[in-house]
Write an enzyme that holds these catalytic residues in place. Structure first.
Site, mmCIF file in Angstrom:
data_model
loop_
_atom_site.group_PDB
_atom_site.id
_atom_site.type_symbol
_atom_site.label_atom_id
_atom_site.label_comp_id
_atom_site.label_asym_id
_atom_site.label_seq_id
_atom_site.Cartn_x
_atom_site.Cartn_y
_atom_site.Cartn_z
ATOM 1 N N ASN A 10 -6.235 1.554 -3.884
ATOM 2 C CA ASN A 10 -5.018 2.338 -3.633
ATOM 3 C C ASN A 10 -3.829 1.469 -4.017
ATOM 4 O O ASN A 10 -3.453 0.560 -3.277
ATOM 5 C CB ASN A 10 -4.952 2.727 -2.146
ATOM 6 C CG ASN A 10 -3.667 3.463 -1.817
ATOM 7 O OD1 ASN A 10 -2.898 3.824 -2.706
ATOM 8 N ND2 ASN A 10 -3.438 3.703 -0.529
ATOM 9 N N LYS A 12 -0.790 2.328 -4.181
ATOM 10 C CA LYS A 12 0.467 2.735 -3.517
ATOM 11 C C LYS A 12 1.571 2.818 -4.583
ATOM 12 O O LYS A 12 1.269 3.123 -5.738
ATOM 13 C CB LYS A 12 0.796 1.780 -2.369
ATOM 14 C CG LYS A 12 -0.421 1.575 -1.453
ATOM 15 C CD LYS A 12 -0.127 0.902 -0.169
ATOM 16 C CE LYS A 12 -1.431 0.786 0.632
ATOM 17 N NZ LYS A 12 -1.239 0.213 1.950
ATOM 18 N N HIS A 99 -3.392 9.409 4.138
ATOM 19 C CA HIS A 99 -3.181 7.964 4.336
ATOM 20 C C HIS A 99 -2.165 7.762 5.463
ATOM 21 O O HIS A 99 -1.245 8.560 5.626
ATOM 22 C CB HIS A 99 -2.681 7.324 3.038
ATOM 23 C CG HIS A 99 -2.675 5.839 3.093
ATOM 24 N ND1 HIS A 99 -1.656 5.127 3.705
ATOM 25 C CD2 HIS A 99 -3.580 4.920 2.668
ATOM 26 C CE1 HIS A 99 -1.942 3.835 3.630
ATOM 27 N NE2 HIS A 99 -3.100 3.684 3.008
ATOM 28 N N GLU A 101 0.309 5.951 5.719
ATOM 29 C CA GLU A 101 1.722 5.926 5.278
ATOM 30 C C GLU A 101 2.249 7.343 5.084
ATOM 31 O O GLU A 101 3.424 7.620 5.342
ATOM 32 C CB GLU A 101 1.846 5.079 3.995
ATOM 33 C CG GLU A 101 1.680 3.599 4.304
ATOM 34 C CD GLU A 101 1.033 2.777 3.204
ATOM 35 O OE1 GLU A 101 0.992 3.226 2.045
ATOM 36 O OE2 GLU A 101 0.550 1.674 3.519
ATOM 37 N N GLU A 171 -8.958 3.241 8.339
ATOM 38 C CA GLU A 171 -7.964 2.190 8.099
ATOM 39 C C GLU A 171 -7.131 1.992 9.357
ATOM 40 O O GLU A 171 -6.202 2.773 9.621
ATOM 41 C CB GLU A 171 -7.028 2.594 6.950
ATOM 42 C CG GLU A 171 -7.728 2.799 5.625
ATOM 43 C CD GLU A 171 -6.776 2.621 4.454
ATOM 44 O OE1 GLU A 171 -7.059 1.778 3.617
ATOM 45 O OE2 GLU A 171 -5.745 3.308 4.390
ATOM 46 N N GLY A 177 -1.922 -4.121 5.104
ATOM 47 C CA GLY A 177 -0.871 -4.960 4.519
ATOM 48 C C GLY A 177 -0.420 -6.099 5.418
ATOM 49 O O GLY A 177 0.624 -6.706 5.179
ATOM 50 N N SER A 216 -6.405 -4.904 4.701
ATOM 51 C CA SER A 216 -6.458 -6.322 4.350
ATOM 52 C C SER A 216 -7.834 -6.788 3.870
ATOM 53 O O SER A 216 -8.245 -7.919 4.146
ATOM 54 C CB SER A 216 -5.959 -7.178 5.526
ATOM 55 O OG SER A 216 -4.618 -6.851 5.830
ATOM 56 N N GLY A 237 -5.857 -2.048 -0.784
ATOM 57 C CA GLY A 237 -4.461 -1.983 -1.217
ATOM 58 C C GLY A 237 -4.092 -3.207 -2.031
ATOM 59 O O GLY A 237 -4.414 -3.320 -3.215
ATOM 60 N N GLY A 238 -3.416 -4.156 -1.382
ATOM 61 C CA GLY A 238 -2.873 -5.331 -2.066
ATOM 62 C C GLY A 238 -3.839 -6.025 -3.017
ATOM 63 O O GLY A 238 -3.469 -6.337 -4.160
HETATM 64 P P1 13P Z 1 -4.098 -3.453 2.217
HETATM 65 O O1 13P Z 1 -5.433 -3.705 1.582
HETATM 66 O O2 13P Z 1 -2.953 -3.953 1.399
HETATM 67 O O3 13P Z 1 -4.067 -3.883 3.639
HETATM 68 O O4 13P Z 1 -3.893 -1.846 2.234
HETATM 69 C C1 13P Z 1 -4.906 -1.063 2.748
HETATM 70 C C2 13P Z 1 -4.592 0.355 2.445
HETATM 71 O O5 13P Z 1 -3.677 0.932 3.016
HETATM 72 C C3 13P Z 1 -5.404 1.023 1.434
HETATM 73 O O6 13P Z 1 -5.201 2.401 1.461
#
Ligand code: 13P
Length: 255
Positions: A10, A12, A99, A101, A171, A177, A216, A237-238
């Site tokens: 993802n 983002k 998600h 967010e 999640e 993050g 993470s 994510g990251g």
């Molecule tokens: P991180 O891996 O950056 O923590 O993000 C997780 C996420 O929200 C994936 O959808």
């Protein structure tokens, strides 16, 4: 029954055209286990480019394209929205829905999320349904209640049978993050709860649903997380924005 393992990226609101190219070229070098699918979810403007490049670069079959969101409406006067038909024209196969967010910043309710899941399934695409609790909800021992309240409207809306075509991503919001990963034991316990919750309606379906962990995940912690019996991969994510690290995560996944 062996469930498929899925590693989903993802991005983002990150990434650009050069990352799309680098990722496609990089992922084409990865030796994936037989039972593993990879899904890359860039922002909407890059979907068509990704699918075009995937074709010209002859991207391996088990790497798929996903989007990060979709409209709950089929078509019409919804300025700024994107429909499932449009996603299909860009060769999208997976859609992230709900998600945290989207839930927290854009106020998406579980009932709206359920409508989106319905729309995605009706289009023949695979939803990656995200659920998860906040830090205070975990501290107050509300995790299972929160997850149930997020899942139940979707079960009510589509029926348990259709969950065979749904991927669920757990999640925990406090792990997104933050570098604070859930321990493998904690993640496993919550994944088991989700599977048991689905099993209240159908143990057969519950056994078939791929459950991903997100929050993470990185190249150093993915192996122990994905080794848990109820964890079937990750939503990343990251670490999915770094081609070399994402390649390690994909190639480490056993399936
Ligand atoms: P991180 O891996 O950056 O923590 O993000 C997780 C996420 O929200 C994936 O959808």
């Amino acid at each position: 029954m062996k469930r498929r393992s899925i590693i989903a990226a993802n991005w983002k609101m990150n990434g650009n055209l050069s990352l799309i190219t680098e990722m496609i070229i990089g992922l084409n070098e990865v030796q994936l286990a037989e039972n593993v699918d990879v899904v890359v979810c860039p922002s909407f403007p890059y979907l068509a480019t990704f699918s075009h490049l995937a074709q010209t670069e002859n991207l391996q079959q088990s790497i798929h394209l996903g989007s990060q969101n979709v409209s709950e409406q089929k078509s019409g006067a919804y300025t700024g929205e994107i429909s499932t038909d449009m996603l299909k024209e860009c060769a999208v196969q997976y859609v992230i829905v709900g998600h945290s967010e989207r839930r927290s910043i854009y106020k998406e309710t579980s009932s709206l999320v359920a409508q989106k899941v319905t729309q995605v399934l009706d289009a023949g695409l695979t939803p990656i349904l995200c659920v998860g609790e906040s830090e205070s909800e975990r501290e107050n021992e509300q995790t299972n209640a929160v997850l149930s309240a997020q899942l139940q409207p979707v079960i009510d809306s589509i029926g348990i049978e259709k969950f065979k075509d749904v991927v669920i991503a757990y999640e925990p919001v406090w792990a997104i993050g933050t570098g604070k990963t859930a321990s493998p034991e904690m993640a496993q316990e919550t994944h088991r709860f989700i599977r048991e919750f689905l099993a209240l309606n159908s143990s057969d379906i519950a056994a078939k649903v791929s459950l991903l962990y997100g929050g993470s995940v990185n190249a150093a912690n993915c192996e122990t997380l994905f080794a848990q019996p109820d964890i079937d991969g990750g939503l990343i994510g990251g670490a999915s924005l770094k081609v070399d690290e994402f390649k390690i995560i994909c190639s480490t996944t056993k399936g």
